[in-house]
Scaffold this motif. Structure first.
Motif, PDB file in Angstrom:
ATOM      1  N   TYR A 190       5.644   6.532   2.633  1.00 13.94           N
ATOM      2  CA  TYR A 190       6.221   5.423   1.896  1.00 13.94           C
ATOM      3  C   TYR A 190       5.398   5.061   0.663  1.00 13.94           C
ATOM      4  O   TYR A 190       4.166   5.064   0.696  1.00 13.94           O
ATOM      5  CB  TYR A 190       6.327   4.179   2.780  1.00 13.94           C
ATOM      6  CG  TYR A 190       7.050   4.418   4.086  1.00 13.94           C
ATOM      7  CD1 TYR A 190       8.402   4.740   4.112  1.00 13.94           C
ATOM      8  CD2 TYR A 190       6.364   4.318   5.307  1.00 13.94           C
ATOM      9  CE1 TYR A 190       9.062   4.964   5.313  1.00 13.94           C
ATOM     10  CE2 TYR A 190       7.017   4.530   6.514  1.00 13.94           C
ATOM     11  CZ  TYR A 190       8.371   4.854   6.508  1.00 13.94           C
ATOM     12  OH  TYR A 190       9.023   5.080   7.690  1.00 13.94           O
ATOM     13  N   GLY A 191       6.102   4.728  -0.392  1.00 11.74           N
ATOM     14  CA  GLY A 191       5.458   4.220  -1.588  1.00 11.74           C
ATOM     15  C   GLY A 191       5.393   2.706  -1.555  1.00 11.74           C
ATOM     16  O   GLY A 191       5.774   2.065  -0.572  1.00 11.74           O
ATOM     17  N   TYR A 192       4.917   2.101  -2.636  1.00 13.02           N
ATOM     18  CA  TYR A 192       4.751   0.653  -2.690  1.00 13.02           C
ATOM     19  C   TYR A 192       6.076  -0.091  -2.515  1.00 13.02           C
ATOM     20  O   TYR A 192       6.161  -1.052  -1.740  1.00 13.02           O
ATOM     21  CB  TYR A 192       4.127   0.255  -4.027  1.00 13.02           C
ATOM     22  CG  TYR A 192       2.708   0.742  -4.203  1.00 13.02           C
ATOM     23  CD1 TYR A 192       1.637   0.071  -3.607  1.00 13.02           C
ATOM     24  CD2 TYR A 192       2.430   1.867  -4.978  1.00 13.02           C
ATOM     25  CE1 TYR A 192       0.335   0.509  -3.774  1.00 13.02           C
ATOM     26  CE2 TYR A 192       1.131   2.313  -5.150  1.00 13.02           C
ATOM     27  CZ  TYR A 192       0.086   1.636  -4.542  1.00 13.02           C
ATOM     28  OH  TYR A 192      -1.194   2.081  -4.703  1.00 13.02           O
ATOM     29  N   VAL A 193       7.093   0.337  -3.226  1.00 12.87           N
ATOM     30  CA  VAL A 193       8.371  -0.364  -3.184  1.00 12.87           C
ATOM     31  C   VAL A 193       9.043  -0.212  -1.830  1.00 12.87           C
ATOM     32  O   VAL A 193       9.542  -1.188  -1.241  1.00 12.87           O
ATOM     33  CB  VAL A 193       9.304   0.130  -4.310  1.00 12.87           C
ATOM     34  CG1 VAL A 193      10.673  -0.543  -4.202  1.00 12.87           C
ATOM     35  CG2 VAL A 193       8.687  -0.138  -5.677  1.00 12.87           C
ATOM     36  N   GLU A 194       9.048   1.004  -1.297  1.00 17.33           N
ATOM     37  CA  GLU A 194       9.678   1.248  -0.008  1.00 17.33           C
ATOM     38  C   GLU A 194       8.952   0.492   1.105  1.00 17.33           C
ATOM     39  O   GLU A 194       9.585  -0.057   2.016  1.00 17.33           O
ATOM     40  CB  GLU A 194       9.681   2.743   0.305  1.00 17.33           C
ATOM     41  CG  GLU A 194      10.350   3.130   1.613  1.00 17.33           C
ATOM     42  CD  GLU A 194      11.853   2.924   1.610  1.00 17.33           C
ATOM     43  OE1 GLU A 194      12.478   3.170   2.656  1.00 17.33           O
ATOM     44  OE2 GLU A 194      12.398   2.511   0.568  1.00 17.33           O
ATOM     45  N   GLY A 195       7.634   0.443   1.028  1.00 17.62           N
ATOM     46  CA  GLY A 195       6.874  -0.304   2.028  1.00 17.62           C
ATOM     47  C   GLY A 195       7.222  -1.780   2.008  1.00 17.62           C
ATOM     48  O   GLY A 195       7.398  -2.409   3.059  1.00 17.62           O
ATOM     49  N   ALA A 196       7.337  -2.355   0.803  1.00 10.17           N
ATOM     50  CA  ALA A 196       7.715  -3.758   0.687  1.00 10.17           C
ATOM     51  C   ALA A 196       9.119  -3.993   1.241  1.00 10.17           C
ATOM     52  O   ALA A 196       9.372  -4.993   1.921  1.00 10.17           O
ATOM     53  CB  ALA A 196       7.635  -4.200  -0.768  1.00 10.17           C
TER      54      ALA A 196
ATOM     55  N   HIS B 211       0.873  -1.166   0.000  1.00  7.06           N
ATOM     56  CA  HIS B 211       0.000   0.000   0.000  1.00  7.06           C
ATOM     57  C   HIS B 211       0.916   1.224   0.000  1.00  7.06           C
ATOM     58  O   HIS B 211       2.136   1.084  -0.167  1.00  7.06           O
ATOM     59  CB  HIS B 211      -0.913  -0.020   1.236  1.00  7.06           C
ATOM     60  CG  HIS B 211      -2.082   0.905   1.136  1.00  7.06           C
ATOM     61  ND1 HIS B 211      -2.936   0.910   0.059  1.00  7.06           N
ATOM     62  CD2 HIS B 211      -2.542   1.869   1.980  1.00  7.06           C
ATOM     63  CE1 HIS B 211      -3.869   1.828   0.247  1.00  7.06           C
ATOM     64  NE2 HIS B 211      -3.653   2.419   1.400  1.00  7.06           N
ATOM     65  N   PHE B 212       0.360   2.391   0.184  1.00  6.27           N
ATOM     66  CA  PHE B 212       1.191   3.590   0.248  1.00  6.27           C
ATOM     67  C   PHE B 212       0.577   4.569   1.235  1.00  6.27           C
ATOM     68  O   PHE B 212      -0.604   4.500   1.572  1.00  6.27           O
ATOM     69  CB  PHE B 212       1.304   4.248  -1.133  1.00  6.27           C
ATOM     70  CG  PHE B 212      -0.002   4.856  -1.625  1.00  6.27           C
ATOM     71  CD1 PHE B 212      -0.297   6.196  -1.410  1.00  6.27           C
ATOM     72  CD2 PHE B 212      -0.938   4.070  -2.284  1.00  6.27           C
ATOM     73  CE1 PHE B 212      -1.491   6.742  -1.843  1.00  6.27           C
ATOM     74  CE2 PHE B 212      -2.143   4.607  -2.716  1.00  6.27           C
ATOM     75  CZ  PHE B 212      -2.417   5.944  -2.496  1.00  6.27           C
ATOM     76  N   ASN B 213       1.392   5.461   1.743  1.00 13.53           N
ATOM     77  CA  ASN B 213       0.911   6.576   2.557  1.00 13.53           C
ATOM     78  C   ASN B 213       1.774   7.786   2.279  1.00 13.53           C
ATOM     79  O   ASN B 213       2.538   7.804   1.306  1.00 13.53           O
ATOM     80  CB  ASN B 213       0.884   6.205   4.054  1.00 13.53           C
ATOM     81  CG  ASN B 213       2.250   5.830   4.599  1.00 13.53           C
ATOM     82  OD1 ASN B 213       3.293   6.168   4.014  1.00 13.53           O
ATOM     83  ND2 ASN B 213       2.270   5.135   5.728  1.00 13.53           N
ATOM     84  N   GLU B 214       1.678   8.803   3.118  1.00 17.26           N
ATOM     85  CA  GLU B 214       2.416  10.041   2.857  1.00 17.26           C
ATOM     86  C   GLU B 214       3.917   9.868   3.047  1.00 17.26           C
ATOM     87  O   GLU B 214       4.705  10.685   2.553  1.00 17.26           O
ATOM     88  CB  GLU B 214       1.905  11.176   3.756  1.00 17.26           C
ATOM     89  CG  GLU B 214       2.151  10.976   5.249  1.00 17.26           C
ATOM     90  CD  GLU B 214       1.140  10.064   5.905  1.00 17.26           C
ATOM     91  OE1 GLU B 214       1.252   9.852   7.133  1.00 17.26           O
ATOM     92  OE2 GLU B 214       0.234   9.559   5.193  1.00 17.26           O
TER      93      GLU B 214
END
Length: 239
Positions: free
Chosen positions: A12-18, A7-10
């Protein structure tokens, strides 16, 4: 067993979250990017797939069975309105993991007939990370579904999903589900990697899987058993 759904938030993006989930010990990632273009989805899949290989983690795509081979993913998770599981099996063959979404026992019966490897069952509670949410199950819903599965001889792994927090884990695992899937509960934490470590520490495999390992991290792998030439999903401990 724990699966991280991107998912994403303010922050982290998808890749960083993973990446943070993997650094925290997660070894199963599902790439979900609703409404993203194919170009953006594939770009993220290439990066997350590389991270998963580096961490020896399972990597599945949400919805996009047609992109599994192109992205080098281990499989796909299919929602109730996506490609049917049996159609995806014909497309991908027997060596890919195919999961399906369920909200009722009737959903599980259908997915079992179609050849699903595991079930993503929920939602446990209301969550903002998914649109068009099905009716909330709660603990009683999981207990009822697991009981119905046992009564009908269906032994597919069940992954609970939907707004799950650390404080929910013990009660959820007592319902005899196989594991949980998380997204916002990790990504919105002050330290996602540390939060993932804490989630994993609270997961205890139920009795059905203790014969495999006493590890708290179990992963799906498709393998051929001595009794059948058809690959089936089994759970192995992470390295």
């Amino acid at each position: 067993m724990i699966q991280f759904i991107t998912h994403f938030n303010e922050r982290y993006g998808y890749v960083e979250g993973a990446r943070l989930a993997l650094e925290g010990g997660c070894r199963w990632v599902q790439l979900r990017m609703k409404d993203a273009s194919e170009e953006k989805f594939v770009a993220a899949a290439e990066q997350i797939g590389k991270l998963c290989r580096e961490h020896e983690a399972v990597f599945v795509l949400d919805d996009h069975a047609e992109l599994v081979e192109r992205c080098g993913a281990d499989g796909v998770h299919l929602g109730k309105n996506d490609m049917p599981v049996d159609e995806a099996r014909r497309l991908l063959g027997n060596d890919r993991i195919i999961g399906g979404t369920a909200n009722t026992f009737e959903d599980i019966e259908r997915l079992h007939r179609q050849g699903a490897d595991y079930i993503g069952c929920g939602p446990f509670r209301f969550t903002t990370t998914k649109k068009n949410l099905s009716p909330v199950l709660g603990l009683e819903g999981y207990e009822r579904i697991v009981s119905d599965m046992k009564a009908h001889g269906i032994d597919l792994p069940i992954v609970a999903i939907g707004g799950i927090l650390k404080s929910d884990i013990a009660d959820i695992m007592q319902t005899s589900v196989t594991g949980i899937a998380v997204s916002g509960g990790i990504l919105n934490a002050e330290s996602p990697a540390e939060e993932m470590k804490q989630f994993i520490s609270l997961i205890k495999p139920n009795r059905q899987w203790k014969q495999i390992s006493n590890s708290t991290i179990l992963l799906p792998r498709r393998c051929i058993s001595a009794a059948s030439s058809t690959p089936r999903l089994r759970w192995v401990c992470a390295k």
